[in-house]
Enzyme design. Structure first.
Site, PDB file in Angstrom:
ATOM      1  N   ASP A 151     -49.961 -71.911 -29.339  1.00 22.61           N
ATOM      2  CA  ASP A 151     -48.538 -72.176 -29.087  1.00 22.61           C
ATOM      3  C   ASP A 151     -47.887 -71.063 -28.255  1.00 22.61           C
ATOM      4  O   ASP A 151     -48.553 -70.090 -27.863  1.00 22.61           O
ATOM      5  CB  ASP A 151     -47.844 -72.334 -30.456  1.00 22.61           C
ATOM      6  CG  ASP A 151     -46.745 -73.381 -30.434  1.00 22.61           C
ATOM      7  OD1 ASP A 151     -46.193 -73.634 -29.356  1.00 22.61           O
ATOM      8  OD2 ASP A 151     -46.424 -73.923 -31.514  1.00 22.61           O
ATOM      9  N   ASP A 206     -41.457 -80.617 -27.563  1.00 17.42           N
ATOM     10  CA  ASP A 206     -42.011 -81.456 -28.629  1.00 17.42           C
ATOM     11  C   ASP A 206     -41.549 -82.914 -28.552  1.00 17.42           C
ATOM     12  O   ASP A 206     -40.404 -83.200 -28.205  1.00 17.42           O
ATOM     13  CB  ASP A 206     -41.604 -80.900 -29.996  1.00 17.42           C
ATOM     14  CG  ASP A 206     -42.336 -79.601 -30.304  1.00 17.42           C
ATOM     15  OD1 ASP A 206     -43.100 -79.117 -29.444  1.00 17.42           O
ATOM     16  OD2 ASP A 206     -42.129 -79.061 -31.404  1.00 17.42           O
TER      17      ASP A 206
END
Ligand code: GLA
Length: 404
Positions: A151, A206
């Site tokens: 990430d 996202d």
């Protein structure tokens, strides 16, 4: 013959220039990776029980048989580092440890994935990789990790290409072939540099569990299925075997109506997207399973040419998407973005489309007949002699394979 020999020699030479450790990573993800990830449904509520049960369900539901392979724990499995700096899994939630869990997943004939982050802390505030890359890579290799999602939170002042390259080199050094999934949200245009770094890269922020909406969190936004789809424009030339655009994990099975699930799944397949399910596999409805495990639609995604599809036309909220497939076949899917049904007509005698990227043409105007198969009805529905007329319900798709 001479030419073939030369080519072979060149290939051998090219291979020998790539360090041995790196060669192990080269054949991975030749088609978009398929699997499951905990985040969309469970967020931080992860445990070894959930992962074991998910692996069981992946097999018993038929998902494994349909091609799903990686079982990936996302954020929040980690709690601290030990006195030597090695990462420590939450002993309450993972009492048997990560190695035992990976062994269990492997015993089911599946592969095991894990999550970390290039910053000091993960997005969930857990200890992350910065400054511990080689140490973490060693641990992942020891545990038997097959897939790493990495990430991009808390990475102030880090250079993305540099940070991900460090982790790639650490994985190479550790020596276990691991699919490397870059979750950098497209902030630094990873499609331009990540082909040499990882096997897939997120192209957007996202995904949000809705078909057509934006969820505004103030400092950041998450995106509905249609919003994510639109953000893929202009990226298809960067994808191919071993290196994929990743429009994020799927929300199929998390509450959308069946028509929206079908449209979401179809578009992910048309984009040659990684197919990472994000629902509770233990409690799937037969309808959701019917979407996620439709092998004929999956075959579009997994086609060995690895050509990402393209939006060919838009008319009255209906988009025509096309994807060249091996053996001169094509997928042609119509996406109705509006909420009301739309009637469509495909007049084959007028359809001749060239994909300039792959230099492939679908031409149904001539004498040569193509057959048509409806991939959701799972039926051959005729050929290119007669125009095809259909009504597509709101926010749904008609998905066809055109073949000889
Ligand atoms: C980021 C990623 C998500 C998920 C969470 C975990 O938001 O983009 O996919 O991994 O972090 O905290």
């Amino acid at each position: 013959m001479k030419n073939t020999k030369h080519l072979l020699l060149l290939a051998v030479l090219a291979c020998s220039l790539i360090p041995l450790q790196a060669q192990k990573f080269q054949g991975l993800a030749q088609t978009p990776p398929m699997g499951w990830n905990s985040w969309n449904k469970f967020a931080c509520d992860v445990s070894e029980k959930l992962i074991r049960e998910t692996a069981d369900a992946m097999v018993s539901s038929g998902m494994k048989d349909a091609g799903y392979e990686y079982v990936v724990i996302d954020d929040c499995w980690q709690v601290s580092r030990d006195s030597l700096g090695f990462i420590v899994a939450d002993p309450q939630r993972f009492p048997s440890g990560i190695k035992a869990l990976a062994d269990y997943v492997h015993s089911k004939g599946l592969k095991f994935g894990i999550y970390s982050c290039a910053g000091d802390k993960t997005c969930g505030g857990r200890p992350a990789g910065r400054g511990h890359e080689y140490q973490d890579a060693l641990m992942y290799a020891k545990w038997g990790v097959d897939y790493l999602k990495y990430d991009w939170c808390n990475t102030e002042k880090l250079n993305a290409e540099g940070a991900y390259t460090t982790m790639r080199d650490a994985l190479h050094e550790a020596g276990r072939p691991i699919v490397f999934s870059l979750c950098e949200w497209g902030d630094n245009k990873p499609w331009k540099w990540a082909k040499e770094v990882g096997h897939l890269w997120r192209t957007t922020g996202d995904i949000y569990n809705c078909f057509d909406c934006i969820n505004d969190h103030g400092t950041w936004k998450s995106w509905g299925v249609m919003q994510i789809l639109d953000k893929q424009d202009g990226l298809r030339q960067y994808a191919g075997p071993g290196h994929w655009n990743d429009p994020d994990m799927m929300q199929v099975g998390n509450g959308m109506p069946l028509n929206e699930e079908r449209a979401h799944f179809t578009m992910w397949c048309m984009m040659a997207s990684p197919l990472i399910s994000g629902n509770d596999l233990r409690k799937m409805s037969p309808e959701t399973l019917g979407v996620l495990a439709n092998k004929e639609v999956i075959a579009i995604d997994q086609d060995s040419l690895g050509i990402q599809g393209f939006r060919h036309a838009v008319k009255d909220s209906v988009e025509t998407w096309m994807k060249p497939l091996k053996n001169g076949e094509w997928a042609l899917c119509l996406l109705n973005r509006s909420k009301s049904p739309k009637s469509v007509e495909l007049n084959w005698k007028t359809i001749s489309v060239t994909d300039t990227l792959s230099n492939r043409t679908l031409d149904t105007t001539g004498k040569e007949l193509y057959k048509i198969r409806d991939l959701w009805l799972k039926k051959n529905t005729g050929d290119t002699r007669k125009p095809l007329k259909a009504i597509i319900p709101g926010q749904d798709v008609l998905c066809l394979k055109i073949f000889k």
